[in-house]
Design an enzyme around this catalytic site. Structure first.
Site, mmCIF file in Angstrom:
data_model
loop_
_atom_site.group_PDB
_atom_site.id
_atom_site.type_symbol
_atom_site.label_atom_id
_atom_site.label_comp_id
_atom_site.label_asym_id
_atom_site.label_seq_id
_atom_site.Cartn_x
_atom_site.Cartn_y
_atom_site.Cartn_z
ATOM 1 N N LYS A 169 0.063 19.265 -10.356
ATOM 2 C CA LYS A 169 0.322 20.475 -11.146
ATOM 3 C C LYS A 169 1.661 20.820 -12.227
ATOM 4 O O LYS A 169 1.887 19.947 -12.290
ATOM 5 C CB LYS A 169 0.001 21.903 -10.613
ATOM 6 C CG LYS A 169 -1.173 21.890 -9.482
ATOM 7 C CD LYS A 169 -2.628 22.546 -11.020
ATOM 8 C CE LYS A 169 -4.150 21.624 -10.262
ATOM 9 N NZ LYS A 169 -4.072 22.364 -8.768
ATOM 10 N N ASP A 177 -0.578 25.431 1.911
ATOM 11 C CA ASP A 177 -0.433 24.844 0.709
ATOM 12 C C ASP A 177 0.609 25.405 -0.130
ATOM 13 O O ASP A 177 0.211 26.687 -0.356
ATOM 14 C CB ASP A 177 -1.725 25.103 0.232
ATOM 15 C CG ASP A 177 -2.243 24.560 -1.690
ATOM 16 O OD1 ASP A 177 -1.176 24.204 -2.056
ATOM 17 O OD2 ASP A 177 -3.018 23.839 -1.840
ATOM 18 N N TYR A 223 -7.575 27.418 -1.154
ATOM 19 C CA TYR A 223 -7.862 27.030 -2.408
ATOM 20 C C TYR A 223 -9.717 26.343 -1.951
ATOM 21 O O TYR A 223 -9.537 25.972 -1.618
ATOM 22 C CB TYR A 223 -7.602 25.395 -2.823
ATOM 23 C CG TYR A 223 -7.783 24.156 -3.787
ATOM 24 C CD1 TYR A 223 -7.253 24.667 -4.871
ATOM 25 C CD2 TYR A 223 -7.898 23.043 -3.203
ATOM 26 C CE1 TYR A 223 -7.858 23.284 -6.147
ATOM 27 C CE2 TYR A 223 -8.579 22.425 -4.565
ATOM 28 C CZ TYR A 223 -8.297 21.944 -6.019
ATOM 29 O OH TYR A 223 -8.352 21.159 -6.360
ATOM 30 N N ARG A 261 0.137 -1.173 0.092
ATOM 31 C CA ARG A 261 0.294 -0.518 -0.169
ATOM 32 C C ARG A 261 0.650 1.638 0.039
ATOM 33 O O ARG A 261 0.132 2.124 -0.451
ATOM 34 C CB ARG A 261 -1.133 0.284 1.465
ATOM 35 C CG ARG A 261 -1.783 0.984 1.214
ATOM 36 C CD ARG A 261 -2.649 1.012 2.286
ATOM 37 N NE ARG A 261 -3.536 -0.149 2.761
ATOM 38 C CZ ARG A 261 -3.598 -0.896 4.023
ATOM 39 N NH1 ARG A 261 -2.698 -0.708 4.387
ATOM 40 N NH2 ARG A 261 -4.452 -2.796 3.877
HETATM 41 C C1 LIG Z 1 -5.386 22.298 -8.000
HETATM 42 C C2 LIG Z 1 -4.986 22.122 -6.436
HETATM 43 C C3 LIG Z 1 -5.041 21.594 -5.214
HETATM 44 C C4 LIG Z 1 -5.434 20.458 -5.312
HETATM 45 O O1 LIG Z 1 -4.958 19.137 -5.825
HETATM 46 P P1 LIG Z 1 -5.902 17.736 -6.860
HETATM 47 O O2 LIG Z 1 -4.820 17.254 -7.536
HETATM 48 O O3 LIG Z 1 -6.396 18.830 -8.373
HETATM 49 O O4 LIG Z 1 -6.421 17.308 -6.167
HETATM 50 C C5 LIG Z 1 -5.114 21.443 -3.740
HETATM 51 N N1 LIG Z 1 -4.285 23.571 -3.967
HETATM 52 C C6 LIG Z 1 -3.875 24.075 -5.058
HETATM 53 C C7 LIG Z 1 -3.506 25.691 -4.706
HETATM 54 C C8 LIG Z 1 -4.210 23.950 -6.441
HETATM 55 O O5 LIG Z 1 -3.541 24.786 -7.463
#
Ligand SMILES: *Cc1c(COP(=O)(O)O)cnc(C)c1O
Length: 407
Positions: free
Chosen positions: A215, A190, A119, A66
């Site tokens: 991203k 984040d 976000y 896992r």
């Molecule tokens: C896209 C994004 C997320 C979430 O990521 P996912 O992989 O789409 O769940 C979280 N924080 C920020 C700033 C983002 O741009």
């Protein structure tokens, strides 16, 4: 072969998580293969006992699939290099990584202060799940002056994103870290925008960094991934326990894709950032443009913080246009090189018409009748992107042909 040593990320990203040499042949592939497995097999019980004991001491030892084997471990090492962390925990999306951080570090009846520019889906998580778990959430403009009055006796975490979602408001992470630690709070950041390469919250005093690898790290718009990083042993222990207990897991193939993406993260991010500055310069020359939101631009209110705390920028920008909603829709539809879609950080340019009602809660947003468009500037030729924006602006604001009364 000697072990490479460097403090420079550009070098480390090419040499972290390599396949090790076969002890018999002395050979190895350059790129680590995707090591898919569910079951992990042991030579004998003594080997299994040794693995269990190491695991009990908190080491990364695998007795079952896992958590993943070498490919996952290599990607974790890359995230640790990027963020200056001691441990990284992988999750199946950026949003899953956010839930991992919150579920690990918050208890029922705790209060978390969330930056108003965080976000958007965090608000959905709050409404649907955190509230049910009796975790209190409130939102505020994340400056020390504003936060002061927002503390509650049960406040346990400050959760922020810098630069903020949609308008890229730079936050003062070192000041927020001092504030958080004075009040016994965990500062979680984040860091998807910086992805460890151009911005390192843990170095600036944050306790936890969260990255959507979907991203820039993945970088090719073909995988979903999240990671949570920390340095503090106590926080790592709680993250590890929750990661295990909740069954967070990603596929070896996605880990492999992300590892592959990370090798070119520096060059992709730099090129996107250069292209974005070229697009900004063009936008600044246009009368339709009210304001550009991009902290690397001198004149952006966050520019001084950006210069102090970041080592680069990326392809994200928002532009406030003196266009009606209909004109803004025509502008977006008129673009040929920008895909209409959520997400960013891939090789391609993207556009999103921002729903300005979502900005009402951002303390940074000044209410206006203008339209806001968010652009991700990809790796296309900036000349082509600029020409595309110019023609779409013309299409949006030019005379509309009077309806010829089609029957
Ligand atoms: C896209 C994004 C997320 C979430 O990521 P996912 O992989 O789409 O769940 C979280 N924080 C920020 C700033 C983002 O741009």
């Amino acid at each position: 072969m000697a072990k490479p040593t460097s403090a420079r990320l550009d070098t480390l990203l090419q040499h972290t998580g390599m396949a090790s040499f076969d002890p018999v042949t002395g050979a190895a592939p350059v790129a680590l293969p995707s090591m898919r497995t569910s079951t992990v097999r042991f030579e004998n019980l003594a080997a299994l006992d040794k693995a269990q004991a190491a695991k009990a001491r908190g080491e990364r030892r695998v007795t079952y699939g896992r958590m993943g084997m070498d490919t996952h471990a290599a990607l974790e090492d890359v995230f640790c290099e990027l963020e200056g962390a001691d441990r990284a925990f992988l999750a199946s999306s950026g949003l899953a990584a956010i839930t991992l951080a919150m579920f690990s570090l918050l208890d029922a009846k705790d209060h978390v202060l969330v930056a108003d520019c965080a976000y958007g889906p965090v608000r959905y998580l709050d409404k649907t799940v955190l509230s049910r778990m009796d975790i209190e959430v409130s939102y505020c403009h994340a400056t020390v002056a504003q936060l002061q009055g927002q503390l509650r006796p049960n406040t346990r975490m400050l959760y922020v994103e810098s630069p903020g979602s949609l308008l890229f408001e730079m936050l003062d992470i070192p000041a927020l870290a001092s504030f958080a630690h004075e009040h016994g709070l965990i500062l979680a950041v984040d860091n998807t925008w910086g992805s460890g390469y151009i911005y390192r919250p843990l170095d600036l005093g944050a306790d936890v960094s969260i990255v959507a690898g979907t991203k820039y790290v993945g970088g090719h718009s073909d995988l979903m991934l999240g990671a949570v990083m920390a340095k503090d042993a106590g926080l790592i222990k709680r993250l590890g326990e929750t990661h295990y207990a909740m069954g967070y897991s990603i596929s070896a193939d996605d880990a492999w894709l992300a590892l592959r993406g990370a090798r070119t993260l520096p060059i992709r991010m730099r090129q996107s950032a250069d292209n974005a500055l070229r697009v900004c310069a063009f936008l600044a020359s246009r009368t339709e443009v009210e304001r550009i939101y991009h902290p690397a631009l001198p004149g952006d209110p966050g520019h001084a913080l950006w210069k102090r705390d970041c080592t680069g920028s990326n392809g994200m920008l928002a532009v406030e246009l003196k266009l009606s909603n209909d004109q803004a829709r025509r502008f977006v539809d008129g673009l040929a090189l920008f895909g209409i879609g959520f997400s960013w950080g891939g090789f391609e340019s993207l556009v999103q018409l921002v729903d300005t009602s979502l900005l009402q809660g951002h303390g940074y947003w000044r209410q206006s009748g203008n339209a806001v468009v968010r652009l991700h500037i990809g790796l296309e030729s900036p000349e082509d992107l600029i020409a595309d924006i110019a023609q779409a602006l013309h299409a949006a604001t030019g005379e509309i042909n009077p309806s010829v009364g089609d029957t």
